[in-house]
Write a protein that holds these residues in place. Structure first.
Motif, PDB file in Angstrom:
ATOM      1  N   PHE A 143      -0.360 -10.917 -32.469  1.00  0.00           N
ATOM      2  CA  PHE A 143       0.623 -10.848 -31.619  1.00  0.00           C
ATOM      3  C   PHE A 143       0.720  -9.302 -30.691  1.00  0.00           C
ATOM      4  O   PHE A 143       1.665  -9.141 -30.237  1.00  0.00           O
ATOM      5  CB  PHE A 143       2.111 -11.121 -31.954  1.00  0.00           C
ATOM      6  CG  PHE A 143       2.079 -12.448 -32.412  1.00  0.00           C
ATOM      7  CD1 PHE A 143       2.015 -13.594 -31.677  1.00  0.00           C
ATOM      8  CD2 PHE A 143       2.080 -12.955 -33.996  1.00  0.00           C
ATOM      9  CE1 PHE A 143       2.548 -14.758 -31.814  1.00  0.00           C
ATOM     10  CE2 PHE A 143       2.574 -14.229 -34.174  1.00  0.00           C
ATOM     11  CZ  PHE A 143       2.497 -15.285 -33.249  1.00  0.00           C
ATOM     12  N   ARG A 144      -0.366  -8.843 -30.814  1.00  0.00           N
ATOM     13  CA  ARG A 144      -0.334  -7.471 -30.085  1.00  0.00           C
ATOM     14  C   ARG A 144      -0.611  -7.874 -28.585  1.00  0.00           C
ATOM     15  O   ARG A 144      -1.088  -8.664 -28.140  1.00  0.00           O
ATOM     16  CB  ARG A 144      -1.575  -6.616 -30.371  1.00  0.00           C
ATOM     17  CG  ARG A 144      -1.409  -5.894 -31.887  1.00  0.00           C
ATOM     18  CD  ARG A 144      -2.634  -4.857 -32.089  1.00  0.00           C
ATOM     19  NE  ARG A 144      -3.592  -5.830 -33.121  1.00  0.00           N
ATOM     20  CZ  ARG A 144      -4.889  -5.712 -32.992  1.00  0.00           C
ATOM     21  NH1 ARG A 144      -5.142  -4.431 -32.333  1.00  0.00           N
ATOM     22  NH2 ARG A 144      -5.575  -6.356 -33.712  1.00  0.00           N
ATOM     23  N   LYS A 145       0.400  -6.825 -27.934  1.00  0.00           N
ATOM     24  CA  LYS A 145       0.044  -6.767 -26.260  1.00  0.00           C
ATOM     25  C   LYS A 145      -0.950  -6.271 -25.960  1.00  0.00           C
ATOM     26  O   LYS A 145      -1.532  -5.428 -26.312  1.00  0.00           O
ATOM     27  CB  LYS A 145       1.419  -6.061 -25.778  1.00  0.00           C
ATOM     28  CG  LYS A 145       2.787  -6.955 -26.027  1.00  0.00           C
ATOM     29  CD  LYS A 145       3.739  -6.160 -25.296  1.00  0.00           C
ATOM     30  CE  LYS A 145       5.064  -6.872 -25.530  1.00  0.00           C
ATOM     31  NZ  LYS A 145       6.146  -6.169 -24.854  1.00  0.00           N
ATOM     32  N   ARG A 146      -1.586  -7.064 -24.866  1.00  0.00           N
ATOM     33  CA  ARG A 146      -2.689  -6.609 -24.145  1.00  0.00           C
ATOM     34  C   ARG A 146      -2.339  -5.577 -23.276  1.00  0.00           C
ATOM     35  O   ARG A 146      -1.106  -5.409 -22.401  1.00  0.00           O
ATOM     36  CB  ARG A 146      -3.250  -7.572 -23.396  1.00  0.00           C
ATOM     37  CG  ARG A 146      -4.135  -8.652 -24.195  1.00  0.00           C
ATOM     38  CD  ARG A 146      -4.703  -9.268 -23.076  1.00  0.00           C
ATOM     39  NE  ARG A 146      -5.735 -10.280 -23.677  1.00  0.00           N
ATOM     40  CZ  ARG A 146      -6.626 -11.059 -23.147  1.00  0.00           C
ATOM     41  NH1 ARG A 146      -6.380 -11.378 -21.786  1.00  0.00           N
ATOM     42  NH2 ARG A 146      -7.750 -11.798 -23.873  1.00  0.00           N
ATOM     43  N   GLN A 147      -3.006  -4.495 -22.915  1.00  0.00           N
ATOM     44  CA  GLN A 147      -2.785  -3.281 -22.113  1.00  0.00           C
ATOM     45  C   GLN A 147      -3.520  -3.936 -20.854  1.00  0.00           C
ATOM     46  O   GLN A 147      -4.528  -3.965 -20.711  1.00  0.00           O
ATOM     47  CB  GLN A 147      -3.265  -2.205 -22.548  1.00  0.00           C
ATOM     48  CG  GLN A 147      -2.588  -1.645 -23.723  1.00  0.00           C
ATOM     49  CD  GLN A 147      -3.107  -0.133 -24.081  1.00  0.00           C
ATOM     50  OE1 GLN A 147      -4.027   0.228 -23.508  1.00  0.00           O
ATOM     51  NE2 GLN A 147      -2.389   0.643 -25.243  1.00  0.00           N
ATOM     52  N   LYS A 148      -2.622  -3.908 -19.670  1.00  0.00           N
ATOM     53  CA  LYS A 148      -3.353  -4.520 -18.321  1.00  0.00           C
ATOM     54  C   LYS A 148      -3.654  -3.117 -17.573  1.00  0.00           C
ATOM     55  O   LYS A 148      -2.739  -2.217 -17.699  1.00  0.00           O
ATOM     56  CB  LYS A 148      -2.035  -5.368 -17.665  1.00  0.00           C
ATOM     57  CG  LYS A 148      -1.758  -6.494 -18.293  1.00  0.00           C
ATOM     58  CD  LYS A 148      -0.824  -7.410 -17.420  1.00  0.00           C
ATOM     59  CE  LYS A 148      -0.682  -8.556 -17.953  1.00  0.00           C
ATOM     60  NZ  LYS A 148       0.469  -9.494 -17.148  1.00  0.00           N
ATOM     61  N   GLY A 149      -4.875  -3.283 -16.998  1.00  0.00           N
ATOM     62  CA  GLY A 149      -5.143  -2.063 -16.171  1.00  0.00           C
ATOM     63  C   GLY A 149      -4.239  -2.065 -14.786  1.00  0.00           C
ATOM     64  O   GLY A 149      -3.816  -2.918 -14.531  1.00  0.00           O
TER      65      GLY A 149
END
Length: 133
Positions: A3-9
């Motif tokens: 459930f880790r959040k993705r880091q958006k560029g």
């Protein structure tokens, strides 16, 4: 499960190329508009308080074709009767303007005769020409 959040560029749009294109388009249209009518003289005209335009009271056309035939308002006239016809028009209207249409190969002497007749009748004369293409 992950459930880790993705880091958006971060999204960036580079507009420096667009600025160059817009500058060149603006420059092109400015130069094209200046060259479009090179024979136009740009004048700052005075303004009128009344806003009325001066219009000639009466305008007639005198034409000379390639065979030295004379016409007043498309009606054929002899050279001898031309002066009397123009004087008759000047009696009708005090401010008479004559627009003179002369075929290009007619000698200048013939044109000067018509100018003299207009001067004797105290009429304004305008020589019509074809604009340069």
């Amino acid at each position: 499960m992950n459930f880790r959040k993705r880091q958006k560029g971060t999204v960036e749009v580079s507009t420096s190329a667009l600025n160059d294109i817009m500058f060149f388009l603006l420059l092109f249209f400015l130069l094209a508009s200046a060259v479009a009518n090179p024979e136009v003289v740009k004048l700052l005209l005075p303004r009128s308080q009344s806003g009325e335009q001066l219009v000639a009271k009466k305008t007639i056309t005198v034409s000379i074709d390639e065979n030295k035939n004379y016409f007043i308002e498309k009606q054929p006239v002899n050279l001898e009767k031309l002066q009397s016809k123009i004087e008759a028009y000047t009696k009708e209207a005090q401010e008479l303007t004559i627009i003179l249409y002369v075929y290009r190969d007619i000698p200048t002497e013939t044109t000067i005769q018509i100018i003299d007749i207009a001067n004797k009748a105290k009429a304004k004369l305008v020589l019509a020409v074809e604009p340069k293409k």
